[in-house]
Design a protein around this motif. Structure first.
Motif, PDB file in Angstrom:
ATOM      1  N   UNK A  85      23.355  62.505  36.167  1.00  0.00           N
ATOM      2  CA  UNK A  85      24.336  62.200  37.373  1.00  0.00           C
ATOM      3  C   UNK A  85      25.748  61.824  37.007  1.00  0.00           C
ATOM      4  N   UNK A  86      26.817  62.213  37.779  1.00  0.00           N
ATOM      5  CA  UNK A  86      28.178  61.505  37.688  1.00  0.00           C
ATOM      6  C   UNK A  86      28.539  60.680  38.781  1.00  0.00           C
ATOM      7  N   UNK A  87      28.697  59.316  38.711  1.00  0.00           N
ATOM      8  CA  UNK A  87      28.912  58.649  39.809  1.00  0.00           C
ATOM      9  C   UNK A  87      30.290  58.365  39.746  1.00  0.00           C
ATOM     10  N   UNK A  88      31.034  58.538  41.158  1.00  0.00           N
ATOM     11  CA  UNK A  88      32.348  58.166  41.330  1.00  0.00           C
ATOM     12  C   UNK A  88      32.374  56.699  41.697  1.00  0.00           C
ATOM     13  N   UNK A  89      32.716  55.919  40.898  1.00  0.00           N
ATOM     14  CA  UNK A  89      32.943  54.285  40.925  1.00  0.00           C
ATOM     15  C   UNK A  89      33.959  54.003  41.256  1.00  0.00           C
ATOM     16  N   UNK A  90      34.634  52.915  40.732  1.00  0.00           N
ATOM     17  CA  UNK A  90      36.181  52.207  41.087  1.00  0.00           C
ATOM     18  C   UNK A  90      36.680  51.397  39.738  1.00  0.00           C
ATOM     19  N   UNK A  91      37.853  51.534  39.659  1.00  0.00           N
ATOM     20  CA  UNK A  91      38.438  50.704  38.519  1.00  0.00           C
ATOM     21  C   UNK A  91      38.311  49.291  38.835  1.00  0.00           C
ATOM     22  N   UNK A  92      37.991  48.980  39.777  1.00  0.00           N
ATOM     23  CA  UNK A  92      37.799  47.724  40.555  1.00  0.00           C
ATOM     24  C   UNK A  92      36.697  47.082  39.672  1.00  0.00           C
ATOM     25  N   UNK A  93      35.559  47.707  39.108  1.00  0.00           N
ATOM     26  CA  UNK A  93      34.465  47.568  38.477  1.00  0.00           C
ATOM     27  C   UNK A  93      35.042  46.862  36.979  1.00  0.00           C
ATOM     28  N   UNK A 225      43.407  44.957  49.020  1.00  0.00           N
ATOM     29  CA  UNK A 225      44.849  44.350  49.387  1.00  0.00           C
ATOM     30  C   UNK A 225      45.031  43.561  48.018  1.00  0.00           C
ATOM     31  N   UNK A 226      44.146  42.733  47.538  1.00  0.00           N
ATOM     32  CA  UNK A 226      44.454  42.085  46.372  1.00  0.00           C
ATOM     33  C   UNK A 226      44.707  42.889  45.036  1.00  0.00           C
ATOM     34  N   UNK A 227      44.359  44.290  45.133  1.00  0.00           N
ATOM     35  CA  UNK A 227      44.625  45.209  44.013  1.00  0.00           C
ATOM     36  C   UNK A 227      46.181  45.300  44.325  1.00  0.00           C
ATOM     37  N   UNK A 228      46.420  45.965  45.594  1.00  0.00           N
ATOM     38  CA  UNK A 228      47.875  46.314  45.939  1.00  0.00           C
ATOM     39  C   UNK A 228      48.919  45.193  45.875  1.00  0.00           C
ATOM     40  N   UNK A 229      48.521  44.110  46.165  1.00  0.00           N
ATOM     41  CA  UNK A 229      49.532  42.941  46.202  1.00  0.00           C
ATOM     42  C   UNK A 229      49.742  42.296  44.933  1.00  0.00           C
ATOM     43  N   UNK A 230      48.369  42.200  44.188  1.00  0.00           N
ATOM     44  CA  UNK A 230      48.602  41.263  42.955  1.00  0.00           C
ATOM     45  C   UNK A 230      47.655  42.034  41.724  1.00  0.00           C
ATOM     46  N   UNK A 231      48.220  43.141  41.373  1.00  0.00           N
ATOM     47  CA  UNK A 231      47.305  43.862  40.513  1.00  0.00           C
ATOM     48  C   UNK A 231      47.456  43.147  39.202  1.00  0.00           C
ATOM     49  N   UNK A 232      46.577  43.359  38.230  1.00  0.00           N
ATOM     50  CA  UNK A 232      46.110  42.829  36.872  1.00  0.00           C
ATOM     51  C   UNK A 232      47.016  43.879  36.169  1.00  0.00           C
ATOM     52  N   UNK A 233      47.406  43.634  34.852  1.00  0.00           N
ATOM     53  CA  UNK A 233      48.127  44.478  33.829  1.00  0.00           C
ATOM     54  C   UNK A 233      47.160  45.656  33.600  1.00  0.00           C
ATOM     55  N   UNK A 234      45.755  45.400  33.556  1.00  0.00           N
ATOM     56  CA  UNK A 234      44.955  46.601  33.823  1.00  0.00           C
ATOM     57  C   UNK A 234      45.019  47.614  34.607  1.00  0.00           C
ATOM     58  N   UNK A 235      45.439  47.070  35.866  1.00  0.00           N
ATOM     59  CA  UNK A 235      45.283  48.175  37.190  1.00  0.00           C
ATOM     60  C   UNK A 235      46.782  48.763  37.123  1.00  0.00           C
TER      61      UNK A 235
END
Length: 265
Positions: A85-93, A225-235
């Motif tokens: 299985x290949x899962x499309x997840x999210x960098x948010x994890x 919106x949190x990612x778009x507005x206040x991303x972490x350095x990792x993001x």
């Protein structure tokens, strides 16, 4: 045979094309459209597509990400004898914005698995296509906050490699574009590619939320919106994983716009 869920989407469609061009027997699966029709909220509907499959690509909708349960889906896949299985997840994890529950359903199974964690999609720019095409205008929140937008074709290419090659088993890949780019800079790229001036308006968070709630669940909207507005350095960081898997750099946002030029003209 390889089964592709979400086969009509921005990642699923090019993934089907890549695998077919490579000579693979592909079964496209979607809730509506050509191929096998299935709804992952009713896992039993997926079962008929799995007979003889060697791998499954799992892509879930935003609604499923918010409220669905992937464990019964994984059970159906395992019971059908599919090994990978290949899962499309999210960098948010990775960054803690999103729960790991769907990934856990896959990684805690006895299947070979690969997890793909893309960040901001270049194809999110399709949300601006109608206003650019009809009014030569674009509006977005957080005008000067930059994220490395990833081309869905690069996600599809990495997914194809993971589906075909057992060497990617138990790997987690973070997928980004080659450079961070802000909405204002994206507008400038689109303007340059189509050769027509575009006016840019910065939306407030509340204005952006109101629009996003028309097609996304509220928890997903707030996390986005949190990612778009206040991303972490990792993001905001560029990941090496696309180049690591594909042996080439990821496509730029300009590449993506050029390939999808007609959407914005």
């Amino acid at each position: 045979m390889i089964v592709i869920t979400g086969a009509t989407g921005n990642v699923g469609r090019p993934l089907v094309q890549i695998l077919t061009a490579a000579g693979e027997d592909v079964v496209p699966v979607s809730r509506h459209g050509d191929g096998h029709q299935a709804d992952l909220t009713r896992p039993e509907t997926l079962a008929p597509a799995l007979d003889g499959a060697k791998a499954v690509f799992l892509l879930t909708s935003a609604d499923f990400l918010a409220d669905g349960n992937l464990r019964p889906v994984v059970d159906v896949i395992r019971n059908a004898g599919v090994p990978r299985v290949v899962l499309l997840s999210s960098q948010g994890v990775t960054t803690g914005r999103h729960p790991s529950v769907h990934e856990d359903a896959v990684t805690r199974s006895d299947l070979d698995w690969t997890i793909l964690r893309p960040g901001n999609f270049a194809s999110n720019a399709f949300a601006w296509a109608e206003s650019i095409r009809t009014r030569r205008a674009m509006a977005a929140p957080f005008a000067d906050v930059a994220l490395p937008a990833v081309d869905p074709h690069d996600i599809a290419a990495v997914a194809a490699a993971a589906l075909r090659d057992a060497g990617h088993a138990n790997a987690v890949y973070t997928l980004t574009g080659p450079a961070a780019i802000s909405p204002r800079q994206q507008a400038a790229v689109i303007q340059d590619v189509i050769g027509t001036p575009i006016s840019f308006t910065e939306l407030s968070r509340d204005e952006a939320r109101a629009g996003m709630l028309t097609f996304m669940p509220a928890p997903v909207v707030e996390a986005t919106l949190d990612v778009l507005g206040t991303p972490t350095p990792a993001e905001q960081a560029v990941s090496p994983d696309v180049e690591k898997v594909l042996g080439r750099p990821p496509h730029t946002f300009t590449d993506w716009v050029t390939r999808n030029l007609e959407a914005f003209r």
